[in-house]
Design an enzyme around this catalytic site. Sequence first.
Site, PDB file in Angstrom:
ATOM      1  N   HIS A   1      50.092  11.022 -14.811  1.00 50.41           N
ATOM      2  CA  HIS A   1      51.344  11.692 -15.800  1.00 50.41           C
ATOM      3  C   HIS A   1      51.371  10.624 -16.706  1.00 50.41           C
ATOM      4  CE1 HIS A   1      52.820  15.670 -14.812  1.00 50.41           C
ATOM      5  NE2 HIS A   1      52.706  15.157 -13.542  1.00 50.41           N
TER       6      HIS A   1
ATOM      7  N   GLN B   1      57.770  13.423 -16.885  1.00 51.93           N
ATOM      8  CA  GLN B   1      58.317  14.759 -16.560  1.00 51.93           C
ATOM      9  C   GLN B   1      59.757  15.000 -16.717  1.00 51.93           C
ATOM     10  OE1 GLN B   1      56.082  14.560 -12.658  1.00 51.93           O
ATOM     11  NE2 GLN B   1      56.029  16.784 -13.146  1.00 51.93           N
TER      12      GLN B   1
ATOM     13  N   HIS C   1      47.534  11.888  -9.375  1.00 51.26           N
ATOM     14  CA  HIS C   1      48.147  12.935  -9.927  1.00 51.26           C
ATOM     15  C   HIS C   1      49.253  12.268 -10.726  1.00 51.26           C
ATOM     16  CE1 HIS C   1      50.073  16.985 -10.260  1.00 51.26           C
ATOM     17  NE2 HIS C   1      51.098  16.322 -10.573  1.00 51.26           N
ATOM     18  N   GLU C   2      50.263  11.392  -9.969  1.00 55.22           N
ATOM     19  CA  GLU C   2      51.486  10.940 -10.962  1.00 55.22           C
ATOM     20  C   GLU C   2      50.915   9.636 -11.762  1.00 55.22           C
ATOM     21  OE1 GLU C   2      54.113  12.447 -10.537  1.00 55.22           O
ATOM     22  OE2 GLU C   2      53.502  13.611  -8.730  1.00 55.22           O
TER      23      GLU C   2
ATOM     24  N   CYS D   1      52.445  21.057  -9.589  1.00 57.81           N
ATOM     25  CA  CYS D   1      53.030  20.263 -10.399  1.00 57.81           C
ATOM     26  C   CYS D   1      54.413  20.931 -10.847  1.00 57.81           C
ATOM     27  CB  CYS D   1      52.122  19.839 -11.618  1.00 57.81           C
ATOM     28  SG  CYS D   1      53.124  18.725 -12.703  1.00 57.81           S
ATOM     29  N   LEU D   2      55.585  20.098 -10.874  1.00 54.55           N
ATOM     30  CA  LEU D   2      56.690  20.555 -11.125  1.00 54.55           C
ATOM     31  C   LEU D   2      56.876  20.862 -12.730  1.00 54.55           C
ATOM     32  CD1 LEU D   2      59.238  18.505  -9.223  1.00 54.55           C
ATOM     33  CD2 LEU D   2      58.609  20.604  -8.576  1.00 54.55           C
TER      34      LEU D   2
ATOM     35  N   GLY E   1      56.053  14.123  -5.601  1.00 58.66           N
ATOM     36  CA  GLY E   1      55.981  13.031  -6.506  1.00 58.66           C
ATOM     37  C   GLY E   1      56.721  13.409  -7.960  1.00 58.66           C
TER      38      GLY E   1
END
Length: 176
Positions: free
Chosen positions: A146, A51, A142-143, A100-101, A46
Amino acid sequence: MAILDIVTFPEPSLKKVSVPVETIDDELKTLIEDMGETMFHDAGVGLAAPQVGINRRVIVYDPHAGEEQKDAEDKTFTALINPEILSKSKETFTSEKEGCLSVVDYRADVRRHASVTVRAMTIDGETIEFDAHELMSVIMQHEIDHLDGILFIDRISALKRAMYTKKRLKQLKNKK
Ligand SMILES: [Zn+2]
């Protein structure tokens, strides 16, 4: 299409609340294509627009994340515009080794709602509502977090977060 640079912790823009998308135009479509490509390139499941340094309410995810029989060639992703969580199950579970990236070299177990109901707009401007369970539920939480400036490390203990922050700052310092 292009691979975009990932913004990483502790970049302050990751803490910003993103603004809603008002029109689905070519610029947005290009952003979404690039986000999808970047997500698969970096082996994520995701990715949220903040990000890649764009504080707008857009996410992409891999609808086949976690599938055992996953076709390696299948690089189709789903985009959600202005996604919101309408309801969350009381039941919770621990997402194991969530990553997470934008949070480099760190994974942690995070308490998550077992299922959530999401409303969002598709790239075609259609409003959809669906339930997400287990891993999909984690991806949504999670997304969408963000978009509100929240990282998964904001949902772990203050001690663990402090330890990671210290490690990360040291890592950045050594890079210089
Ligand atoms: Zn993330």
